[in-house]
Design a protein around this motif. Structure first.
Motif, PDB file in Angstrom:
ATOM      1  N   ILE A  60       9.868 -18.427  17.483  1.00  0.00           N
ATOM      2  CA  ILE A  60      11.156 -18.282  18.157  1.00  0.00           C
ATOM      3  C   ILE A  60      11.003 -17.578  19.508  1.00  0.00           C
ATOM      4  N   LYS A  61      10.022 -16.669  19.618  1.00  0.00           N
ATOM      5  CA  LYS A  61       9.837 -15.957  20.884  1.00  0.00           C
ATOM      6  C   LYS A  61       9.235 -16.839  21.969  1.00  0.00           C
ATOM      7  N   ASP A  62       8.556 -17.945  21.554  1.00  0.00           N
ATOM      8  CA  ASP A  62       7.964 -18.867  22.515  1.00  0.00           C
ATOM      9  C   ASP A  62       8.840 -20.083  22.785  1.00  0.00           C
ATOM     10  N   ARG A  63       9.974 -20.163  22.129  1.00  0.00           N
ATOM     11  CA  ARG A  63      10.836 -21.342  22.211  1.00  0.00           C
ATOM     12  C   ARG A  63      11.400 -21.510  23.611  1.00  0.00           C
ATOM     13  N   VAL A  64      11.395 -22.760  24.072  1.00  0.00           N
ATOM     14  CA  VAL A  64      12.046 -23.097  25.325  1.00  0.00           C
ATOM     15  C   VAL A  64      13.179 -24.066  25.036  1.00  0.00           C
ATOM     16  N   LYS A  65      14.030 -24.256  25.996  1.00  0.00           N
ATOM     17  CA  LYS A  65      15.241 -25.050  25.814  1.00  0.00           C
ATOM     18  C   LYS A  65      14.956 -26.477  25.342  1.00  0.00           C
ATOM     19  N   THR A  66      13.846 -27.050  25.740  1.00  0.00           N
ATOM     20  CA  THR A  66      13.563 -28.445  25.408  1.00  0.00           C
ATOM     21  C   THR A  66      12.819 -28.642  24.092  1.00  0.00           C
ATOM     22  N   ASN A  67      12.513 -27.585  23.347  1.00  0.00           N
ATOM     23  CA  ASN A  67      11.836 -27.748  22.064  1.00  0.00           C
ATOM     24  C   ASN A  67      12.779 -28.410  21.070  1.00  0.00           C
ATOM     25  N   GLY A  68      12.359 -29.558  20.561  1.00  0.00           N
ATOM     26  CA  GLY A  68      13.161 -30.290  19.582  1.00  0.00           C
ATOM     27  C   GLY A  68      12.705 -29.998  18.171  1.00  0.00           C
ATOM     28  N   PRO A  69      13.380 -30.597  17.189  1.00  0.00           N
ATOM     29  CA  PRO A  69      12.996 -30.391  15.791  1.00  0.00           C
ATOM     30  C   PRO A  69      11.552 -30.809  15.503  1.00  0.00           C
ATOM     31  N   ASN A  70      10.958 -30.122  14.556  1.00  0.00           N
ATOM     32  CA  ASN A  70       9.613 -30.421  14.088  1.00  0.00           C
ATOM     33  C   ASN A  70       9.739 -31.447  12.966  1.00  0.00           C
ATOM     34  N   PHE A  71       9.328 -32.677  13.247  1.00  0.00           N
ATOM     35  CA  PHE A  71       9.479 -33.750  12.268  1.00  0.00           C
ATOM     36  C   PHE A  71       8.380 -33.757  11.213  1.00  0.00           C
ATOM     37  N   ASN A  72       7.447 -32.828  11.270  1.00  0.00           N
ATOM     38  CA  ASN A  72       6.523 -32.657  10.142  1.00  0.00           C
ATOM     39  C   ASN A  72       7.298 -32.127   8.941  1.00  0.00           C
ATOM     40  N   ILE A  73       8.298 -31.284   9.201  1.00  0.00           N
ATOM     41  CA  ILE A  73       9.039 -30.662   8.110  1.00  0.00           C
ATOM     42  C   ILE A  73      10.480 -31.160   7.991  1.00  0.00           C
ATOM     43  N   ARG A  74      10.998 -31.754   9.033  1.00  0.00           N
ATOM     44  CA  ARG A  74      12.381 -32.253   8.990  1.00  0.00           C
ATOM     45  C   ARG A  74      12.377 -33.746   8.697  1.00  0.00           C
ATOM     46  N   LYS A  75      12.996 -34.130   7.595  1.00  0.00           N
ATOM     47  CA  LYS A  75      13.068 -35.530   7.173  1.00  0.00           C
ATOM     48  C   LYS A  75      14.266 -36.198   7.831  1.00  0.00           C
ATOM     49  N   GLU A  76      14.057 -37.407   8.324  1.00  0.00           N
ATOM     50  CA  GLU A  76      15.122 -38.191   8.948  1.00  0.00           C
ATOM     51  C   GLU A  76      15.198 -39.560   8.296  1.00  0.00           C
TER      52      GLU A  76
END
Length: 133
Positions: A60-76
């Motif tokens: 979270i401390k390295d997060r930038v505005k353009t970081n999207g969801p991590n699809f390794n762990i998020r199922k779509e």
């Protein structure tokens, strides 16, 4: 060593590093085209190991505005992906609308539905018996 030689050496080194974490699907896989499209259009902001994409924040401390969801762990599923592509994600804040359309959008949606969430943590289920007393 001249500046030109050093520059060429640096470029060659950078190019040799590209693709070391490439697409891990065979070219004969029906989802390969979707993987290539995902890598080309989505990997800058999203993470998905099967294409070597590392666009999501890992902290979270390295997060930038353009970081999207991590699809390794998020199922779509296909419909969720198509919605996000059409509408610029679910919040409409960062992801551009209609980055891809038509067959390209469908190929990405099918690919992501098949390969997203493969590293999601599995929560063990417990059967609970309720007392009728």
């Amino acid at each position: 060593m001249s500046v030109v030689a050093l520059t060429l050496l640096a470029v060659a080194g950078g190019l040799s590093a590209c693709g070391t974490q490439g697409i891990s699907l065979s070219k004969s896989n029906p989802d390969y085209r979707g993987a290539v499209l995902f890598r080309d259009h989505c990997s800058g902001c999203h993470t998905l190991a099967v294409v070597g994409a590392e666009g999501s924040a890992t902290s979270i401390k390295d997060r930038v505005k353009t970081n999207g969801p991590n699809f390794n762990i998020r199922k779509e599923n296909v419909q969720q992906v198509l919605y996000a592509i059409r509408n610029g994600g679910f919040s409409g804040a960062i992801m551009p609308e209609k980055m891809v359309v038509g067959d390209d959008a469908m190929d990405i949606a099918k690919f992501l539905a098949a390969y997203s969430g493969l590293q999601a943590q599995k929560v063990p289920s417990v059967n609970i018996t309720l007392s009728t007393k």
